[in-house]
Design an enzyme around this catalytic site. Structure first.
Site, short mmCIF file in Angstrom:
data_model
loop_
_atom_site.label_atom_id
_atom_site.label_comp_id
_atom_site.label_asym_id
_atom_site.label_seq_id
_atom_site.Cartn_x
_atom_site.Cartn_y
_atom_site.Cartn_z
N LYS A 28 1.08 -1.00 0.06
CA LYS A 28 -0.18 0.10 -0.05
C LYS A 28 1.20 0.97 0.04
O LYS A 28 1.49 1.19 1.29
CB LYS A 28 -0.93 -0.10 0.92
CG LYS A 28 -2.06 0.38 1.03
CD LYS A 28 -3.04 0.12 1.94
CE LYS A 28 -4.46 1.01 2.43
NZ LYS A 28 -5.13 1.58 0.79
N1 PMP Z 1 -7.75 -1.70 -3.32
C1 PMP Z 1 -7.43 -0.71 -2.78
C2 PMP Z 1 -7.16 0.22 -4.40
C3 PMP Z 1 -7.05 0.47 -1.66
O1 PMP Z 1 -6.52 1.45 -1.61
C4 PMP Z 1 -8.21 -0.34 -0.50
C5 PMP Z 1 -7.81 0.61 0.48
N2 PMP Z 1 -7.17 0.12 1.23
C6 PMP Z 1 -9.05 -1.63 -1.26
C7 PMP Z 1 -8.40 -2.49 -2.00
C8 PMP Z 1 -9.83 -2.42 0.41
O2 PMP Z 1 -8.28 -2.35 0.67
P1 PMP Z 1 -9.42 -2.34 2.94
O3 PMP Z 1 -10.32 -3.98 2.63
O4 PMP Z 1 -8.07 -3.75 3.40
O5 PMP Z 1 -9.14 -1.82 2.76
#
Ligand code: PMP
Length: 297
Positions: free
Chosen positions: A153
């Site tokens: 991330k």
């Molecule tokens: N894809 C992307 C590109 C994101 O930024 C997020 C948010 N973090 C998600 C998917 C969903 O991830 P999560 O369920 O861990 O928040």
């Protein structure tokens, strides 16, 4: 507004006022997007404010640092404790929590020698988004898995997300849907995709998407509800023939999708699998049911 004169954040080992904290203008993170972050939520529960799946989020933060070679020595327990402290100092119950790992001044393209952790939070009540999203298939594709570590991330990846989201909004839609470099379905700018077909759910496989923590939670809820889920290389055609669809993510929670480009999904949202999962998810985050999902995680 994300903060006021009284907001407290964790910054490099201390609790400080957000208005008094600054960053170095020569930071590698600011210039090159070389940093990593998380997005976490806390919810009010019968046991007081509880952070949802902190270990999973902080494991991903540590993994993101490892993938980008960013030195980072906090443990999951330390990070979780600091986060509860930030919530308490600000008197927050339902909040969005933003840990950010910032790299020091470095105008070269070499890996950083150290990092600084910031944990900010702001009040953000959960809203059960009843408004269904109208998606546009984006002209931007997700980053190629050989141009970066897509499962990190990383701050810089969000240039792609911001371009896609802005383009969809400028064209009159609510949100974008991005394909991968091969043209298969990938994800939203900040959420993962699921769709319903003939009583089961389908979702793009890992590889070209962020491995969402909500995505795994949805799969766990499906096990509890006896709903089948298949991961795979899915096409736009598969999606356009679906009965219903939704996005999921920490921020989005479970958000129903009305349409993709000009195609409207035939199933009424209130009768869809997504709606059932949305209700279960909201109970889970408030620790009202499915607690075994949290304890095995
Ligand atoms: N894809 C992307 C590109 C994101 O930024 C997020 C948010 N973090 C998600 C998917 C969903 O991830 P999560 O369920 O861990 O928040």
């Amino acid at each position: 507004m994300y903060y006021n004169n009284n907001t407290i954040i964790y910054y490099d080992g201390k609790m400080v006022k957000a208005v008094e904290a600054g960053t170095d203008l020569y930071s590698q993170t600011l210039h090159y997007g070389y940093g990593v972050f998380e997005g976490i939520r806390s919810y009010q529960t019968a046991n007081g404010p509880r952070i949802f799946k902190p270990a999973e989020h902080y494991e991903r933060l540590i993994r993101s640092c490892q993938l980008l070679n960013i030195p980072f020595s906090y443990t999951v327990d330390e990070l979780t404790n600091i986060t509860y402290d930030v919530l308490q100092q600000n008197n927050f119950t339902e909040a969005y929590i933003r840990p950010l790992v910032i790299c020091p001044p470095n105008m070269s393209l070499h890996k950083p020698q150290s990092s600084t952790l910031v944990i900010a939070a702001w009040q953000w009540g959960s809203y059960l988004g009843e408004k269904l999203l109208r998606l546009k298939i984006s002209p931007f594709c997700r980053p190629h898995p050989r141009s970066t570590f897509v499962e990190a991330k990383a701050c810089g990846h969000y240039v792609n997300s911001t371009l896609a989201c802005s383009e969809a909004k400028a064209s009159g839609y609510d949100e974008a849907l991005l394909l991968d470099h091969e043209g298969f379905l990938a994800e939203g700018p900040g959420a993962n995709l699921f769709f319903e077909k003939d009583g089961k759910l389908l979702t793009p496989q890992r590889g070209n998407i962020l491995a969402g923590i909500t995505r795994i939670t949805v799969m766990d809820i499906c096990k509890e509800l006896n709903i089948g889920v298949e991961e795979g290389k899915l096409t736009t055609d598969d999606l356009l023939k679906a009965d219903s669809a939704f996005y999921c993510g920490t921020g989005a929670e479970i958000s129903g999708i009305q349409s993709v480009d000009e195609t409207v999904f035939p199933k009424n949202w209130n009768e869809s699998l997504g709606k059932r999962i949305q209700e279960s998810y909201m109970k889970l985050v408030r620790e009202e049911s499915f607690k075994n999902i949290l304890s095995v995680a």
